[in-house]
Design an enzyme around this catalytic site. Structure first.
Site, PDB file in Angstrom:
ATOM      1  N   GLU A  25      38.535  64.720  44.625  1.00  0.00           N
ATOM      2  CA  GLU A  25      38.285  65.948  43.865  1.00  0.00           C
ATOM      3  C   GLU A  25      36.841  66.117  43.419  1.00  0.00           C
ATOM      4  O   GLU A  25      36.285  67.197  43.509  1.00  0.00           O
ATOM      5  CB  GLU A  25      39.182  66.013  42.610  1.00  0.00           C
ATOM      6  CG  GLU A  25      40.648  66.108  42.909  1.00  0.00           C
ATOM      7  CD  GLU A  25      41.317  64.784  42.667  1.00  0.00           C
ATOM      8  OE1 GLU A  25      40.749  63.768  43.112  1.00  0.00           O
ATOM      9  OE2 GLU A  25      42.390  64.756  42.050  1.00  0.00           O
ATOM     10  N   ASP A 111      44.102  62.879  43.212  1.00  0.00           N
ATOM     11  CA  ASP A 111      44.882  62.111  42.245  1.00  0.00           C
ATOM     12  C   ASP A 111      46.363  62.107  42.600  1.00  0.00           C
ATOM     13  O   ASP A 111      46.867  63.011  43.283  1.00  0.00           O
ATOM     14  CB  ASP A 111      44.689  62.686  40.842  1.00  0.00           C
ATOM     15  CG  ASP A 111      43.269  62.468  40.332  1.00  0.00           C
ATOM     16  OD1 ASP A 111      42.580  61.578  40.857  1.00  0.00           O
ATOM     17  OD2 ASP A 111      42.848  63.197  39.417  1.00  0.00           O
ATOM     18  N   ASP A 113      49.061  62.614  40.880  1.00  0.00           N
ATOM     19  CA  ASP A 113      50.019  63.405  40.119  1.00  0.00           C
ATOM     20  C   ASP A 113      50.325  64.698  40.872  1.00  0.00           C
ATOM     21  O   ASP A 113      49.903  64.886  42.014  1.00  0.00           O
ATOM     22  CB  ASP A 113      49.480  63.702  38.714  1.00  0.00           C
ATOM     23  CG  ASP A 113      48.114  64.361  38.735  1.00  0.00           C
ATOM     24  OD1 ASP A 113      47.680  64.822  39.816  1.00  0.00           O
ATOM     25  OD2 ASP A 113      47.468  64.418  37.674  1.00  0.00           O
ATOM     26  N   GLU A 115      49.275  67.782  40.438  1.00  0.00           N
ATOM     27  CA  GLU A 115      48.096  68.584  40.766  1.00  0.00           C
ATOM     28  C   GLU A 115      47.368  67.993  41.965  1.00  0.00           C
ATOM     29  O   GLU A 115      46.925  68.714  42.862  1.00  0.00           O
ATOM     30  CB  GLU A 115      47.154  68.656  39.556  1.00  0.00           C
ATOM     31  CG  GLU A 115      47.710  69.429  38.371  1.00  0.00           C
ATOM     32  CD  GLU A 115      47.934  70.897  38.678  1.00  0.00           C
ATOM     33  OE1 GLU A 115      47.075  71.505  39.342  1.00  0.00           O
ATOM     34  OE2 GLU A 115      48.976  71.432  38.263  1.00  0.00           O
ATOM     35  N   TYR A 338      43.733  55.267  36.185  1.00  0.00           N
ATOM     36  CA  TYR A 338      43.957  56.710  36.078  1.00  0.00           C
ATOM     37  C   TYR A 338      44.410  57.078  34.675  1.00  0.00           C
ATOM     38  O   TYR A 338      45.263  56.414  34.083  1.00  0.00           O
ATOM     39  CB  TYR A 338      44.995  57.139  37.110  1.00  0.00           C
ATOM     40  CG  TYR A 338      45.128  58.631  37.249  1.00  0.00           C
ATOM     41  CD1 TYR A 338      44.013  59.423  37.459  1.00  0.00           C
ATOM     42  CD2 TYR A 338      46.373  59.232  37.185  1.00  0.00           C
ATOM     43  CE1 TYR A 338      44.133  60.790  37.602  1.00  0.00           C
ATOM     44  CE2 TYR A 338      46.507  60.601  37.339  1.00  0.00           C
ATOM     45  CZ  TYR A 338      45.383  61.377  37.541  1.00  0.00           C
ATOM     46  OH  TYR A 338      45.506  62.734  37.678  1.00  0.00           O
ATOM     47  N   ARG A 340      45.825  59.844  33.378  1.00  0.00           N
ATOM     48  CA  ARG A 340      46.952  60.746  33.098  1.00  0.00           C
ATOM     49  C   ARG A 340      48.240  60.018  33.448  1.00  0.00           C
ATOM     50  O   ARG A 340      48.618  59.908  34.601  1.00  0.00           O
ATOM     51  CB  ARG A 340      46.823  62.048  33.888  1.00  0.00           C
ATOM     52  CG  ARG A 340      45.649  62.892  33.444  1.00  0.00           C
ATOM     53  CD  ARG A 340      45.647  64.280  34.070  1.00  0.00           C
ATOM     54  NE  ARG A 340      44.498  65.055  33.618  1.00  0.00           N
ATOM     55  CZ  ARG A 340      43.336  65.119  34.261  1.00  0.00           C
ATOM     56  NH1 ARG A 340      43.194  64.458  35.394  1.00  0.00           N
ATOM     57  NH2 ARG A 340      42.349  65.840  33.788  1.00  0.00           N
ATOM     58  N   HIS A 385      53.007  55.976  36.031  1.00  0.00           N
ATOM     59  CA  HIS A 385      52.245  54.938  36.700  1.00  0.00           C
ATOM     60  C   HIS A 385      51.895  53.891  35.646  1.00  0.00           C
ATOM     61  O   HIS A 385      52.514  53.816  34.606  1.00  0.00           O
ATOM     62  CB  HIS A 385      50.994  55.548  37.336  1.00  0.00           C
ATOM     63  CG  HIS A 385      51.316  56.758  38.172  1.00  0.00           C
ATOM     64  ND1 HIS A 385      52.256  56.732  39.163  1.00  0.00           N
ATOM     65  CD2 HIS A 385      50.838  58.023  38.135  1.00  0.00           C
ATOM     66  CE1 HIS A 385      52.346  57.922  39.726  1.00  0.00           C
ATOM     67  NE2 HIS A 385      51.493  58.733  39.116  1.00  0.00           N
TER      68      HIS A 385
END
Length: 695
Positions: A25, A111, A113, A115, A338, A340, A385
């Site tokens: 990203e 990532d 997740d 998104e 990570y 989130r 996670h």
């Protein structure tokens, strides 16, 4: 075999055989990964999403513009979205197409997740990759990247469907509800599935503050002149009417309306009585009637998850967004995992390294025999996670990172919290002492740290906590007293939320997800629905009027249970137990859409409970204050809950002016809203007319 893409430039080869394109990203993440992967890889950033729903009329493709639903970017009958490449991403997409045309392999490494999965999906469509390969990792280290290269997987279309369902319903809610606010409240306001529910939490607390009426109670204390001396508080008083004694009223005995809670039997003493009691205690001896010593243990907190990290950021004077920005930089720099996540669990490697660090710092006795593992208590947890922790299998101490400022502060928090989670409990001796002097019973308690355990790392400690140190005492022992001046106190209004406590409340209510908290807080402030007063979030007039309108006309959007159920539905889509269309049909077609169609566009009006006969009303020109036929625009700087009667009069008469001292008054208002003491209702009380007597 090379991947071909329509409209791309002629195929070219990478120098030195670099044939694998890795797409992430952000540029910072790309640079870090490129340095770790080395030759044979080209790493580029998509700069986030490369396709999205149209953001303006000009972005709607020509073939859809005649459709009655085109302005939504989604067909509300079929839920088919219109995806476009925003103008700001066209050059990025062009470059990625060129690189993809020359690559022998493409790895989508956004990532892990929802998104991130959706970003990879849209990239694969734009690059014409029929069977996209995902490379996923939770930390940017050489070992983690090599492991990810060996364990690639196909795209998870269930995660993509969940993200698309969330994006579609958020667009439908925002684009269909916002126009209702434009015509009823005024201005280019916005509504959102998560932000509106969060605003309701804030507005409910603000209204509770306005309804609050303080109650007065007394505290009578005396210093006990032992070595060391300590302070005891009168808890009960005996009298001729109550020979068994009654507890003295405390803050918890009163309702927010300033009256005693039903069924409460307490002694409300007058100022004359407490002064007489204090004078009686002064210089006398008290008898120790009970000494209770118990051992208590405090476990270390679990490693950080997204919400708890954002809450802890308040200790650093960082907003939720500031914390997440710093954590993003740390993750992209390969320093933390990570950021989130809903899971406080640690991998076996992390457990080993945390224990190793604790042992390095404080010796082998610092850790228990077995590692500590933590499980989430959140039934709505998703994408669980690993917890947020230092990256890699050999962690850098904060001083060795070369970081500074917010990045160093946030890394230190994460490092210390993770290592401390694997250390021993802190052990205390808690002592509770009961004394009597005449008709009065006094109590004191203290806590002495016996074994620091994890507190060795989390704070410097001199052997005591904030509780006072008590001497060794025995039942029957007599000790001298020196009375302190009695203190008249008032009950406190409900405290406004801080960013940290709002995140905690949102998590508890199931509103939003870790990745949405910081953005929700930012949106509420950007839209001027709330304003920071010190560290607290105060609701503006616009915020109160928006909440009032939505609660009356589109109540589902504001209800915690409904919003939490929607979040759980997205989890079902992500898990593959429900479909995107089924979810959207349930919550939109059968739920919100009919409610929105029935909604009135009547301007909302809201009584202000702390100002007699005064209302807040929405008009085309903005919020107005209304009282007894008078009305006047409410200045934007004014927080309605902080208005007192005199200020309201000044607003209505057009003489109100902002004063430099308003910030100080706003801070004091956190304890007691203005204009409430004089309107305290009468209450039934039990008063003692007897003077204290000796046993």
């Amino acid at each position: 075999m090379a991947v071909t893409t329509p409209g791309s430039v002629p195929r070219r080869r990478y120098p030195e055989g670099m044939a694998t394109l890795v797409i992430v990203e952000s540029p910072a993440k790309a640079r870090k990964i490129a340095g770790l992967l080395g030759a044979g890889f080209v790493v580029r950033a998509s700069l986030g999403h490369v396709r999205d729903l149209p953001g303006s009329k000009m972005e709607i493709p020509e073939r859809y513009r005649a459709e009655p639903w085109a302005h939504l970017g989604v067909n509300p009958e079929t839920f088919a979205p219109i995806y476009v490449v925003p103008a700001s991403k066209r050059s990025t997409v062009k470059e990625l197409r060129q690189l993809a045309g020359a690559a022998d392999r493409i790895l989508f490494a956004s990532d892990m997740d929802r998104e991130g999965e959706a970003i990879s999906y849209h990239l694969s469509r734009l690059l014409n990759v029929e069977q996209p390969t995902r490379m996923v990792f939770t930390e940017i280290t050489r070992e983690a990247l090599q492991a990810a290269l060996q364990s690639t997987r196909p795209l998870d279309l269930n995660l993509v469907a969940a993200q698309e369902a969330r994006r579609v319903i958020d667009r439908l809610v925002g684009y269909e509800v916002s126009p209702l606010l434009w015509s009823s409240v005024g201005g280019k306001l916005s509504a959102g599935r998560v932000q509106s529910a969060a605003l309701m939490l804030l507005a409910q607390r603000e209204m509770a503050r306005m309804r609050f009426r303080p109650a007065t109670f007394w505290s009578v204390r005396a210093d006990v002149l032992t070595r060391p001396k300590f302070t005891a508080t009168v808890t009960h008083v005996r009298s001729s009417e109550h020979p068994q004694g009654l507890p003295i009223a405390r803050a918890g005995d009163y309702t927010p309306g300033g009256v005693l809670k039903p069924g409460t039997q307490v002694l409300e003493m007058t100022g004359e009585q407490v002064r007489a009691l204090s004078a009686y205690l002064d210089g006398r001896e008290a008898t120790v009637t009970a000494v209770d010593v118990t051992e208590t243990r405090t476990r270390p907190a679990p490693p950080f998850i997204t919400s708890t990290l954002q809450q802890a950021g308040g200790r650093l004077n960082l907003s939720a967004k500031g914390v997440m920005d710093a954590a993003q930089r740390l993750y992209e720099g390969g320093l933390i995992t990570y950021m989130r996540t809903d899971s406080p669990a640690l991998s076996d490697e992390a457990l080993t390294e945390a224990r190793r660090e604790a042992t390095r710092l404080f010796g082998p006795a610092a850790v228990p025999a077995q590692p500590r593992q933590y499980a989430t208590r959140n039934p709505n947890a998703q994408e669980a996670h690993e917890a947020i922790r230092p990256a890699g299998t050999s962690w850098r101490a904060p001083a060795a990172t070369g970081l500074s400022g917010a990045d160093l502060d946030v890394y230190t928090l994460i490092y210390q919290r993770t290592v401390a989670s694997q250390m021993l409990d802190a052990v205390f001796d808690k002592t509770v002492v009961t004394l009597t002097c005449g008709a009065a019973t006094l109590g004191a308690q203290g806590r002495v740290l016996k074994e620091a355990g994890f507190l060795h790392l989390l704070q410097e400690d001199d052997g005591e906590t904030d509780d006072q140190r008590l001497p060794a005492l025995q039942a029957g022992q007599r000790v001298p007293l020196k009375a302190r001046a009695p203190e008249g106190k008032k009950t406190s209004a409900p405290t406004r939320f801080t960013e940290a406590t709002l995140v905690q409340a949102m998590e508890k209510a199931g509103i939003g997800r870790p990745s949405t908290y910081a953005q929700t807080l930012s949106t509420l402030q950007t839209r001027a629905y709330v304003r920071l007063t010190g560290r607290h979030l105060a609701v503006t007039a616009v915020g109160l009027l928006v909440t009032t309108y939505l609660a009356r006309q589109v109540p589902d959007v504001m209800q915690n249970d409904f919003t939490a159920t929607m979040e759980a539905g997205l989890d079902d889509v992500a898990a593959g137990t429900s479909t995107r269309v089924a979810y959207l049909t349930r919550f939109w077609t059968q739920g919100l859409a009919p409610t929105i169609r029935r909604a009135s566009r009547e301007a909302p009006s809201l009584p202000l409970p702390h100002l007699n006969g005064t209302r807040l009303r929405a008009t085309a020109g903005g919020a107005q204050l209304v009282r007894e036929g008078q009305s006047a625009p409410l200045p934007d700087e004014v927080i309605p809950a902080d208005l007192d009667e005199a200020q309201a009069d000044a607003v209505l008469q057009g003489t109100w002016t902002a004063k430099k001292s308003r910030a100080g008054r706003a801070a004091r208002a956190e304890a007691t809203p203005p204009g409430t003491v004089s309107s305290r209702p009468a209450r039934k009380s039990t008063r003692s007319s007897a003077k204290p007597r000796r046993s």
